[in-house]
Design a protein around this motif. Structure first.
Motif, mmCIF file in Angstrom:
data_model
loop_
_atom_site.group_PDB
_atom_site.id
_atom_site.type_symbol
_atom_site.label_atom_id
_atom_site.label_comp_id
_atom_site.label_asym_id
_atom_site.label_seq_id
_atom_site.Cartn_x
_atom_site.Cartn_y
_atom_site.Cartn_z
ATOM 1 N N PRO A 124 0.809 -1.216 0.000
ATOM 2 C CA PRO A 124 0.000 0.000 0.000
ATOM 3 C C PRO A 124 0.847 1.273 0.000
ATOM 4 C CG PRO A 124 0.125 -0.868 2.213
ATOM 5 C CD PRO A 124 0.839 -1.852 1.340
ATOM 6 N N SER A 144 3.135 8.303 -0.120
ATOM 7 C CA SER A 144 1.783 8.250 0.427
ATOM 8 C C SER A 144 1.421 6.820 0.750
ATOM 9 C CB SER A 144 0.776 8.894 -0.531
ATOM 10 O OG SER A 144 0.594 8.067 -1.649
ATOM 11 N N LEU A 171 -1.737 4.077 0.582
ATOM 12 C CA LEU A 171 -3.097 3.786 0.173
ATOM 13 C C LEU A 171 -3.760 2.982 1.278
ATOM 14 C CD1 LEU A 171 -2.477 5.125 -2.422
ATOM 15 C CD2 LEU A 171 -3.333 3.127 -3.634
ATOM 16 N N ALA A 172 -5.010 2.703 1.103
ATOM 17 C CA ALA A 172 -5.757 2.110 2.212
ATOM 18 C C ALA A 172 -5.094 0.860 2.746
ATOM 19 C CB ALA A 172 -7.173 1.776 1.751
ATOM 20 N N GLN A 231 2.277 21.810 9.275
ATOM 21 C CA GLN A 231 1.501 20.902 10.126
ATOM 22 C C GLN A 231 0.076 20.817 9.618
ATOM 23 O OE1 GLN A 231 2.314 19.242 13.439
ATOM 24 N NE2 GLN A 231 0.456 18.229 12.721
ATOM 25 N N VAL A 232 -0.428 19.589 9.516
ATOM 26 C CA VAL A 232 -1.833 19.374 9.141
ATOM 27 C C VAL A 232 -2.582 18.965 10.403
ATOM 28 C CG1 VAL A 232 -3.408 17.916 7.793
ATOM 29 C CG2 VAL A 232 -1.247 18.715 6.788
ATOM 30 N N ASP A 233 -3.654 19.674 10.689
ATOM 31 C CA ASP A 233 -4.411 19.332 11.897
ATOM 32 C C ASP A 233 -5.019 17.950 11.756
ATOM 33 O OD1 ASP A 233 -5.540 22.746 12.247
ATOM 34 O OD2 ASP A 233 -3.862 21.695 13.196
ATOM 35 N N ALA A 259 -6.686 10.559 4.335
ATOM 36 C CA ALA A 259 -6.473 11.758 3.523
ATOM 37 C C ALA A 259 -5.591 12.760 4.267
ATOM 38 C CB ALA A 259 -7.813 12.394 3.152
ATOM 39 N N LEU A 260 -5.856 12.945 5.570
ATOM 40 C CA LEU A 260 -5.043 13.876 6.357
ATOM 41 C C LEU A 260 -3.606 13.369 6.475
ATOM 42 C CD1 LEU A 260 -7.460 14.871 9.269
ATOM 43 C CD2 LEU A 260 -6.941 16.152 7.197
ATOM 44 N N ASN A 277 -1.969 11.465 4.381
ATOM 45 C CA ASN A 277 -1.279 11.644 3.112
ATOM 46 C C ASN A 277 -0.950 13.106 2.855
ATOM 47 O OD1 ASN A 277 -0.954 8.986 2.248
ATOM 48 N ND2 ASN A 277 -3.085 8.877 1.588
ATOM 49 N N ARG A 278 -1.827 14.008 3.285
ATOM 50 C CA ARG A 278 -1.531 15.433 3.142
ATOM 51 C C ARG A 278 -0.297 15.787 3.973
ATOM 52 N NH1 ARG A 278 -1.543 19.622 -0.267
ATOM 53 N NH2 ARG A 278 -2.709 21.459 0.429
ATOM 54 N N GLU A 287 3.056 14.879 2.521
ATOM 55 C CA GLU A 287 3.610 15.771 1.487
ATOM 56 C C GLU A 287 4.588 16.774 2.069
ATOM 57 O OE1 GLU A 287 0.679 17.690 -1.093
ATOM 58 O OE2 GLU A 287 -0.662 15.982 -0.768
ATOM 59 N N PHE A 288 4.500 17.009 3.399
ATOM 60 C CA PHE A 288 5.326 18.059 3.999
ATOM 61 C C PHE A 288 6.500 17.535 4.815
ATOM 62 C CE2 PHE A 288 2.608 21.057 2.318
ATOM 63 C CZ PHE A 288 1.285 20.846 2.664
#
Lengths: 529, 529
Positions: free
Chosen positions: B145, B167, B169-170, B192-194, B214-215, B217-218, B221-222
């Protein structure tokens, strides 16, 4: 009878010739290739596949972490000077401020335009020569039934290898198909597995098909790749497809780096005299040079000393194990250094200036130990002035990728790490002008003869990425006194002539190091402390 | 009052010193590293993971395809001579037979043992210096994944980058976790992503956790990577884990190759005189040298000519654009070549022998066009004897990886491909002793001063992997007649002295090229036609 004899004679002559022609014709498969473009199409191919993996996540917000994000140089680089906080006596010494130089500013406008145009053209061609498909970004996609090698597959030019690690896990299609495609070579199979249909053997695209996954995977173990389009150092991109799934990986096509070992010789011991050559450059200062030689001989009576000499009216310099080279007048320090190291036949070369003096602290064995026992390529020592002040001149050099205007160079005093097991020694990027280095590495980097007398760091900048540099503060050479020579009434005629040439001469043909940072190394600006 | 004044004075002195100490203390985080080992642990780590992907398929039989499998050099290499089919007059000329030389045979037993031991030691150290984790085989596992970059991630030493393309995947675990681990640098986040918990920022292992894929994986990216353990050219292995799934990829840590451009200068035109320097080596044959210079001047009156001279009693060689270098007596051709090219300050250098003659067929512009317009580094021409016979001396050089005894070198006459757009020009690996090359490349490879007078191919072997070589048969230089010099009654005194030194001299310090193939380049045997 007459005709038959002639016929037989003709046959006897023609047959070998025909055989010869046939032999040569079948051995030569001359193909023609285009070497003007560079690997453009492969790069484009790869970049099309690197799309934003999750464009659907773009809406998710985030809070920037300043301390980290500012260290990312995403859109080019800048050279910024420190803003002076406060000025007081010795402030630069206690709290060194970083200064910045924008290199384009050293040229006049008309010269700059021409230089930029030329440099950009050179840079484009350089990229074509240097880049291969092995530099491009490739992603391994998730949930793909393909397994394949992502790194480490190499073939020597024109040779054949088995491609390791390819297989296909279950997918829904029956029969199972896989395709392999390449651009700089062909596929084949080293062994046939019954129950697998293979088409395209010897071609740039091969197709394997079988109703059984196990048989297909067994056949995949025997797929070979042969490089057919010669290049001494490049990479091919292999596309590996099964149904809708596709993966890319590169095969490096290259000769490995050629080893260049030195051997002390069958009857020779393993010591400084057989491992090290001392190299120096002289101009006018024969008295100082002789002092240097005498001091070396006290400790190393048999070490070879190579002297590059660009004095106008050179005098002979003789003695056992002395090699004296005469250059045209005034060619300069860099040309002299490059000449001297070009003549070294031992594993290591020690650079010294002609006004150094060896003492009992000048233990070359320590430098040899460090080079023999670690991955370092060059080790600097320390130079002691008559005042007792000892300098190692350690500098850190870093660069950032810029834009069409060029890259950014940052020069700071300092070093990276201590070296375990070698007290007093550190890892750094540039050192003082008293160092020992692996001969093949120093020859590879070279001292640019375009520079005349200034530009000590230029050598280390040219060496970035090639040289692993260290510095030890306990291998010390003394610097002959400059005090007398600096006082107007203390200068001999020779000192005066030397000084005039070195510090006040305007050689039309030489350039200074800032010119070269811009024109040669593709920098746009420099910061230093 | 008295005490307070002293107190204030003391404070005024101590405070800045304390501030200074504090400043230096907080700026220096000195770490110590071990540079003796090389990247052993990373290699082992990777190799443990490359297991036979389908050991369960081992029972499936196969039929070997001889023609392909014999070209695979899996367990070392051999040098085999051709078995002579038949011998008749001119058989070697019509059907050249390959001969083989086992290099160990040129040494006596005692010398060989010592040489082997030394060479093996050098080879181990060389591997430690040259190998990085970027050379190891890595497989991308199927049905994982994880998505991640398999190639193309690079960071300059001590710098920070975003790691692209990661990233998840499920997978079945909730909350979702990923771990990233490295050895030569640390991870952090640029934003930072909350809803995502990040631990290990600034460490060599970072852990991200979120109930939402989704969060997560976002946030991925950072994620940034910062190189902390300095090395000018190495690679780190990043382990990317989610539950039972794991992937490895490398991040290259290095300075990019430093460009080394040449510029004709602001007021100079772009032609042979500004782009090319002619270099040669001379010994005794001043008459021939003068003929060469005169012939060059007919066509190129302003091109710089560099002359390396190791004659015992050198004579002056003067004239406009002539640079004459005096060497110690008898240093040899290779030392002379290395000296001459070390002094070149133009983009290209043309090598000529001192007994060549330029004619109207010696069109250097054609060589310049080829070097300017393609990725070639060196272009050979053709040398015409007085008989009219013209030679290009094109050879193909291939190598195979061997074993502890060394590798295999194969030398064959011939070339790889024609060059599109340049009729009469081909791609090859070695050429005749009349060639033009990019100065920085020829300096990088170098002419080994350990060789005295023989060993033409040694330069091209040292250049394998570095030089892209071409050859054109229509850039022709003439060879001054040797016929007279070869007849006993035709030799002048000079010819006699020259001949004696070149063909019959026994220099103790020089080695021949077979010695160097074994000791320097790590070959065990050579085949040639």
């Amino acid at each position: 009878m007459h005709c038959t004899k002639k016929g037989v004679a003709a046959l006897l002559v023609i047959s070998p010739l025909t055989a010869l022609l046939f032999y040569h014709w079948t051995s030569y498969r001359v193909t023609s290739i285009n070497i003007q473009q560079g690997p453009v199409s492969l790069k484009v191919l790869l970049e099309e596949r690197i799309q934003n993996p999750h464009p659907k996540n773009d809406h998710i917000p985030y809070r920037i972490k300043e301390s980290i994000s500012k260290s990312l140089t995403i859109n080019g680089c800048v050279c910024e000077a420190d803003k002076p906080v406060m000025k007081f006596p010795f402030s630069q010494l206690l709290f060194p401020q970083v200064s910045a130089t924008q290199l384009h500013a050293i040229f006049t406008d008309s010269v700059l335009q021409k230089a930029k145009k030329y440099r950009n053209q050179e840079y484009q061609r350089y990229r074509k020569r240097e880049s291969t498909a092995a530099d491009s970004l490739i992603l391994s996609e998730a949930n793909s039934p393909l397994q394949y090698p992502t790194q480490g597959v190499e073939v020597r030019p024109t040779r054949t290898i088995l491609i390791p690690g390819k297989s296909l896990l279950a997918n829904n299609e029956i029969p199972h198909h896989v395709h392999l495609t390449a651009s700089l070579g062909t596929f084949n199979i080293a062994a046939q597995v019954d129950g697998v249909k293979v088409s395209g053997e010897g071609e740039m695209q091969v197709h394997l098909m079988s109703p059984s996954l196990a048989l297909l995977n067994r056949q995949l173990e025997f797929v070979t790749y042969t490089n057919t389009r010669f290049h001494p150092n490049t990479a091919d991109v292999v596309q590996f497809k099964a149904g809708v799934f596709q993966a890319s990986f590169t095969i490096k096509i290259r000769h490995p780096t050629m080893p260049k070992f030195y051997n002390p010789g069958p009857n020779q011991e393993y010591n400084v005299s057989t491992l090290v050559t001392i190299a120096t450059k002289t101009f006018l200062r024969y008295d100082k040079l002789q002092d240097l030689i005498d001091s070396i001989r006290q400790f190393y009576p048999m070490v070879t000393i190579i002297i590059a000499d660009d004095t106008k009216e050179p005098k002979p310099v003789t003695g056992p194990y002395i090699q004296h080279y005469i250059m045209p007048f005034g060619k300069g320090w860099f040309a002299g250094r490059n000449l001297a190291v070009s003549q070294v036949t031992t594993k290591y070369v020690l650079w010294v200036d002609d006004d150094f003096i060896f003492t009992s602290s000048t233990k070359l064995e320590k430098m040899v130990d460090l080079l023999e026992g670690t991955t370092l390529d060059l080790v600097g020592g320390a130079v002691r002035e008559v005042t007792g002040y000892t300098a190692t001149y350690r500098h850190i050099l870093t660069t950032d990728a810029g834009d069409d205007e060029g890259d950014c160079l940052h020069i700071r005093t300092g070093f990276h790490h201590d070296i375990e097991g070698f007290p007093g020694c550190v890892i750094t990027d540039a050192v003082i002008n008293f160092f020992m280095a692996r001969t093949e590495k120093i020859q590879q980097v070279g001292f640019d003869p375009r520079l005349a007398r200034v530009g000590h760091l230029a050598f280390f900048i040219d060496g970035l990425g090639s040289l692993h540099v260290g510095s030890c503060d306990d291998v010390i050479v003394s610097h002959a006194s400059k005090i007398k020579a600096m006082l107007p009434w203390g200068q001999s005629e020779i000192d005066e002539a030397y000084s005039k040439f070195r510090y006040h001469s305007n050689q039309e043909s030489s350039v200074n190091e800032y010119d070269l940072y811009y024109l040669k190394n593709h920098f746009k600006c420099v910061t230093s402390d």
